[in-house]
Design an enzyme around this catalytic site. Structure first.
Site, PDB file in Angstrom:
ATOM      1  N   HIS A  16       0.862  -1.195   0.000  1.00  0.00           N
ATOM      2  CA  HIS A  16       0.000   0.000   0.000  1.00  0.00           C
ATOM      3  C   HIS A  16       0.892   1.237   0.000  1.00  0.00           C
ATOM      4  O   HIS A  16       1.766   1.371   0.865  1.00  0.00           O
ATOM      5  CB  HIS A  16      -0.866   0.022   1.259  1.00  0.00           C
ATOM      6  CG  HIS A  16      -1.820  -1.141   1.368  1.00  0.00           C
ATOM      7  ND1 HIS A  16      -3.091  -1.115   0.855  1.00  0.00           N
ATOM      8  CD2 HIS A  16      -1.676  -2.371   1.930  1.00  0.00           C
ATOM      9  CE1 HIS A  16      -3.703  -2.269   1.107  1.00  0.00           C
ATOM     10  NE2 HIS A  16      -2.860  -3.050   1.761  1.00  0.00           N
ATOM     11  N   ASN A  18       0.599   4.526   0.815  1.00  0.00           N
ATOM     12  CA  ASN A  18       0.766   5.385   1.997  1.00  0.00           C
ATOM     13  C   ASN A  18       1.224   4.628   3.238  1.00  0.00           C
ATOM     14  O   ASN A  18       1.808   5.224   4.141  1.00  0.00           O
ATOM     15  CB  ASN A  18      -0.526   6.166   2.264  1.00  0.00           C
ATOM     16  CG  ASN A  18      -0.718   7.248   1.210  1.00  0.00           C
ATOM     17  OD1 ASN A  18       0.202   8.030   0.940  1.00  0.00           O
ATOM     18  ND2 ASN A  18      -1.870   7.266   0.573  1.00  0.00           N
ATOM     19  N   HIS A  68      -2.937   9.896   6.503  1.00  0.00           N
ATOM     20  CA  HIS A  68      -3.741  10.593   5.494  1.00  0.00           C
ATOM     21  C   HIS A  68      -3.949  12.061   5.853  1.00  0.00           C
ATOM     22  O   HIS A  68      -4.066  12.918   4.980  1.00  0.00           O
ATOM     23  CB  HIS A  68      -5.091   9.881   5.302  1.00  0.00           C
ATOM     24  CG  HIS A  68      -4.937   8.526   4.657  1.00  0.00           C
ATOM     25  ND1 HIS A  68      -5.727   7.453   4.970  1.00  0.00           N
ATOM     26  CD2 HIS A  68      -4.066   8.076   3.726  1.00  0.00           C
ATOM     27  CE1 HIS A  68      -5.343   6.397   4.259  1.00  0.00           C
ATOM     28  NE2 HIS A  68      -4.336   6.750   3.503  1.00  0.00           N
ATOM     29  N   THR A 101      -5.377   3.951  -2.606  1.00  0.00           N
ATOM     30  CA  THR A 101      -6.789   4.331  -2.646  1.00  0.00           C
ATOM     31  C   THR A 101      -6.901   5.747  -3.213  1.00  0.00           C
ATOM     32  O   THR A 101      -6.446   6.698  -2.569  1.00  0.00           O
ATOM     33  CB  THR A 101      -7.377   4.336  -1.206  1.00  0.00           C
ATOM     34  OG1 THR A 101      -6.820   3.236  -0.473  1.00  0.00           O
ATOM     35  CG2 THR A 101      -8.885   4.258  -1.224  1.00  0.00           C
ATOM     36  N   LYS A 103      -8.000   9.319  -3.672  1.00  0.00           N
ATOM     37  CA  LYS A 103      -8.702  10.133  -2.673  1.00  0.00           C
ATOM     38  C   LYS A 103      -9.222  11.424  -3.268  1.00  0.00           C
ATOM     39  O   LYS A 103      -8.549  12.051  -4.083  1.00  0.00           O
ATOM     40  CB  LYS A 103      -7.752  10.454  -1.509  1.00  0.00           C
ATOM     41  CG  LYS A 103      -7.434   9.212  -0.723  1.00  0.00           C
ATOM     42  CD  LYS A 103      -6.189   9.361   0.122  1.00  0.00           C
ATOM     43  CE  LYS A 103      -5.762   8.026   0.695  1.00  0.00           C
ATOM     44  NZ  LYS A 103      -5.175   7.117  -0.273  1.00  0.00           N
ATOM     45  N   ASP A 167     -11.693   1.504  -0.524  1.00  0.00           N
ATOM     46  CA  ASP A 167     -11.663   1.467   0.942  1.00  0.00           C
ATOM     47  C   ASP A 167     -13.042   1.009   1.441  1.00  0.00           C
ATOM     48  O   ASP A 167     -14.063   1.484   0.939  1.00  0.00           O
ATOM     49  CB  ASP A 167     -11.346   2.883   1.465  1.00  0.00           C
ATOM     50  CG  ASP A 167     -11.115   2.928   2.962  1.00  0.00           C
ATOM     51  OD1 ASP A 167     -11.905   2.301   3.707  1.00  0.00           O
ATOM     52  OD2 ASP A 167     -10.168   3.600   3.398  1.00  0.00           O
ATOM     53  N   HIS A 224      -8.723  -8.223   0.146  1.00  0.00           N
ATOM     54  CA  HIS A 224      -8.251  -8.520   1.493  1.00  0.00           C
ATOM     55  C   HIS A 224      -9.277  -9.482   2.071  1.00  0.00           C
ATOM     56  O   HIS A 224     -10.455  -9.136   2.158  1.00  0.00           O
ATOM     57  CB  HIS A 224      -8.192  -7.248   2.336  1.00  0.00           C
ATOM     58  CG  HIS A 224      -6.968  -6.437   2.065  1.00  0.00           C
ATOM     59  ND1 HIS A 224      -6.679  -5.911   0.840  1.00  0.00           N
ATOM     60  CD2 HIS A 224      -5.938  -6.080   2.886  1.00  0.00           C
ATOM     61  CE1 HIS A 224      -5.528  -5.268   0.912  1.00  0.00           C
ATOM     62  NE2 HIS A 224      -5.052  -5.349   2.127  1.00  0.00           N
ATOM     63  N   GLU A 227      -8.918 -11.139   7.263  1.00  0.00           N
ATOM     64  CA  GLU A 227      -8.025 -10.447   8.208  1.00  0.00           C
ATOM     65  C   GLU A 227      -8.614 -10.482   9.606  1.00  0.00           C
ATOM     66  O   GLU A 227      -7.915 -10.241  10.589  1.00  0.00           O
ATOM     67  CB  GLU A 227      -7.838  -8.992   7.769  1.00  0.00           C
ATOM     68  CG  GLU A 227      -6.548  -8.737   7.034  1.00  0.00           C
ATOM     69  CD  GLU A 227      -6.283  -7.264   6.850  1.00  0.00           C
ATOM     70  OE1 GLU A 227      -7.113  -6.579   6.236  1.00  0.00           O
ATOM     71  OE2 GLU A 227      -5.221  -6.799   7.314  1.00  0.00           O
ATOM     72  N   ASP A 302       3.063  -5.509   2.638  1.00  0.00           N
ATOM     73  CA  ASP A 302       1.853  -4.809   3.103  1.00  0.00           C
ATOM     74  C   ASP A 302       2.134  -3.308   3.247  1.00  0.00           C
ATOM     75  O   ASP A 302       1.699  -2.519   2.419  1.00  0.00           O
ATOM     76  CB  ASP A 302       1.357  -5.407   4.430  1.00  0.00           C
ATOM     77  CG  ASP A 302      -0.148  -5.258   4.600  1.00  0.00           C
ATOM     78  OD1 ASP A 302      -0.818  -4.824   3.643  1.00  0.00           O
ATOM     79  OD2 ASP A 302      -0.671  -5.595   5.682  1.00  0.00           O
TER      80      ASP A 302
HETATM   81  C1  6MZ Z   1      -6.482  -3.606   5.116  1.00  0.00           C
HETATM   82  C2  6MZ Z   1      -4.980  -1.963   4.555  1.00  0.00           C
HETATM   83  C3  6MZ Z   1      -3.952  -2.629   5.255  1.00  0.00           C
HETATM   84  O1  6MZ Z   1      -4.332   3.318  -0.069  1.00  0.00           O
HETATM   85  O2  6MZ Z   1      -3.776   5.365   1.256  1.00  0.00           O
HETATM   86  N1  6MZ Z   1      -4.449  -0.847   4.042  1.00  0.00           N
HETATM   87  N2  6MZ Z   1      -6.226  -2.451   4.479  1.00  0.00           N
HETATM   88  N3  6MZ Z   1      -5.560  -4.280   5.823  1.00  0.00           N
HETATM   89  C4  6MZ Z   1      -4.286  -3.830   5.927  1.00  0.00           C
HETATM   90  N4  6MZ Z   1      -3.406  -4.549   6.704  1.00  0.00           N
HETATM   91  C5  6MZ Z   1      -2.774  -4.040   7.836  1.00  0.00           C
HETATM   92  N5  6MZ Z   1      -2.821  -1.927   5.129  1.00  0.00           N
HETATM   93  C6  6MZ Z   1      -3.142  -0.835   4.384  1.00  0.00           C
HETATM   94  O3  6MZ Z   1      -2.612   3.177   1.728  1.00  0.00           O
HETATM   95  C7  6MZ Z   1      -3.139   3.060   3.030  1.00  0.00           C
HETATM   96  C8  6MZ Z   1      -4.471   2.357   3.002  1.00  0.00           C
HETATM   97  O4  6MZ Z   1      -4.300   0.994   2.580  1.00  0.00           O
HETATM   98  C9  6MZ Z   1      -5.221   0.142   3.253  1.00  0.00           C
HETATM   99  C10 6MZ Z   1      -6.051   1.028   4.168  1.00  0.00           C
HETATM  100  O5  6MZ Z   1      -7.240   1.393   3.500  1.00  0.00           O
HETATM  101  C11 6MZ Z   1      -5.146   2.238   4.353  1.00  0.00           C
HETATM  102  O6  6MZ Z   1      -5.866   3.399   4.687  1.00  0.00           O
HETATM  103  P1  6MZ Z   1      -3.247   4.115   0.593  1.00  0.00           P
HETATM  104  O7  6MZ Z   1      -2.094   4.388  -0.314  1.00  0.00           O
END
Ligand code: 6MZ
Length: 363
Positions: A16, A18, A68, A101, A103, A167, A224, A227, A302
């Site tokens: 991801h 961010n 964020h 995600t 935004k 999201d 996902h 979890e 992750d």
């Molecule tokens: C679920 C996750 C995550 O999209 O703003 N994100 N969603 N499970 C996880 N495991 C721990 N890790 C990250 O990156 C951050 C976003 O990715 C998702 C969440 O929606 C988080 O806000 P971006 O680049």
């Protein structure tokens, strides 16, 4: 072993954007917020949360909200993307599917489209390595220019493709907007759709229309899945048969049976699962059982920033915990080529590339 984990070429399919922010950058940005912006962020709280070693899943999502709040404009999105690519490349990731995600923030004139444009700008602005992110009409990537395998002196190349995330807090309409955006940006390297966000929030069925539409239009989908304990959701997600799933922590017997017969590849995030207490300890992680069963697997990070990890660290952890040798690790990495969302041209180049690395290793 550590040296090998860093130097071997790797494939990252679950990262991801961010969550992969450098912690130094996060602190710097938090400290630089103006008094006005600071309203939303308490710096001492930022430092406290960042330095905490184990974060429950709830705390992890609080940290994402904080991140964020700090990433407030297009330039910052571009900067973070650039740094994240540099970090993966320096860890010898040769193919990266980066997810984020899109935004919308009307107050600063940010639309989902302009957000992803800022990410693209980040890919373009990397200068320390070659970034191949626009699909090539000639069905080949910059990897095909590599004579044999990279050595310390050759310039690094990283192939990057994007996955747009939905999201679990979003509406059906917002999810559909993301899928349409992904379709619009396919020629710019967007290859798939992900469903992520706090698993305790929302119902995944809210996004089914958007996910089905994505699939009908030929986008790959990753979810996902598992979890948290949610038997019905896991069962339904597996029945949807996405191209890949992430995590698979709270599976029950019937889910394992379904998963194994479906052969859906699993994106495994060892450190993330342990640190969020989704799996009790590395010794009982489902990686071992799936690996033994030769189920399609890929090791992923992750959120490198949030969990202070790197892909090479994940390989090292797997090697130490499950007794994998250098060859097994390379095979694990090489097998991941078959599960990527990019087109066959990229797949072929990666196959050739990994073959040459493997052949070189045997000599
Ligand atoms: C679920 C996750 C995550 O999209 O703003 N994100 N969603 N499970 C996880 N495991 C721990 N890790 C990250 O990156 C951050 C976003 O990715 C998702 C969440 O929606 C988080 O806000 P971006 O680049």
């Amino acid at each position: 072993m550590e040296e090998w984990c860093v130097s071997m070429p790797k494939i990252e399919l679950h990262a991801h954007l961010n969550g992969s922010i450098r912690l130094t950058t996060l602190l710097e940005l938090a400290k630089a917020l103006t008094e006005n912006q600071k309203g939303a962020v308490n710096i001492s709280q930022v430092e406290h949360v960042i330095m905490k070693h184990d974060l429950s899943l709830t705390e992890v999502f609080q940290l994402f909200d904080l991140i964020h709040n700090v990433i407030t404009d297009h330039n910052t999105v571009t900067r973070i993307t650039k740094e994240v690519i540099e970090d993966f490349a320096s860890d010898n990731v040769v193919y990266l599917e980066l997810r984020t995600t899109p935004k919308r923030n009307d107050s600063i004139g940010m639309s989902k489209r302009s957000y992803v444009d800022a990410v693209m700008e980040g890919l373009r602005s990397v200068s320390s390595v070659d970034v191949d992110f626009i699909p090539n009409t000639q069905d080949s990537t910059s990897l095909s220019n590599l004579p044999i395998i990279t050595n310390e002196n050759s310039r690094k190349i990283i192939i990057v493709r994007l996955i747009l995330s939905i999201d679990r807090r979003e509406t059906t309409e917002a999810a559909m907007e993301t899928v349409k955006l992904a379709l619009e940006m396919r020629h710019l390297g967007v290859v798939g759709i992900d469903l992520s966000g706090n698993p305790k929030t929302g119902e995944w069925t809210t996004y089914l229309p958007a996910l089905k539409f994505a699939r009908e239009q030929g986008l790959s989908v990753t979810l996902h899945c598992g979890e948290i304990r949610n038997s019905k959701e896991i069962k339904n997600m597996l029945e949807f048969h996405p191209q890949r799933i992430g995590h698979a922590c709270f599976f029950e017997d019937e889910h394992w049976i379904k998963l194994k017969s479906s052969k859906i590849p699993v994106e495994i995030c060892l450190t993330s699962n342990i640190r969020t207490f989704s799996v009790a300890s590395i010794e009982v992680h489902h990686f071992a059982c799936l690996y033994k069963a030769k189920h399609p697997l890929v090791l992923c990070t992750d959120d490198t920033g949030v969990f202070s990890t790197r892909l090479s660290k994940e390989y090292k952890l797997a090697a130490n915990s499950f007794g994998l040798g250098r060859w097994e690790m390379l095979e694990l990495s090489r097998n991941a080529v078959e599960y990527i969302f990019a087109d066959n041209g990229v797949k072929n180049d990666l196959r050739i590339f990994f073959n040459s690395v493997a052949n070189n290793m045997e000599v």
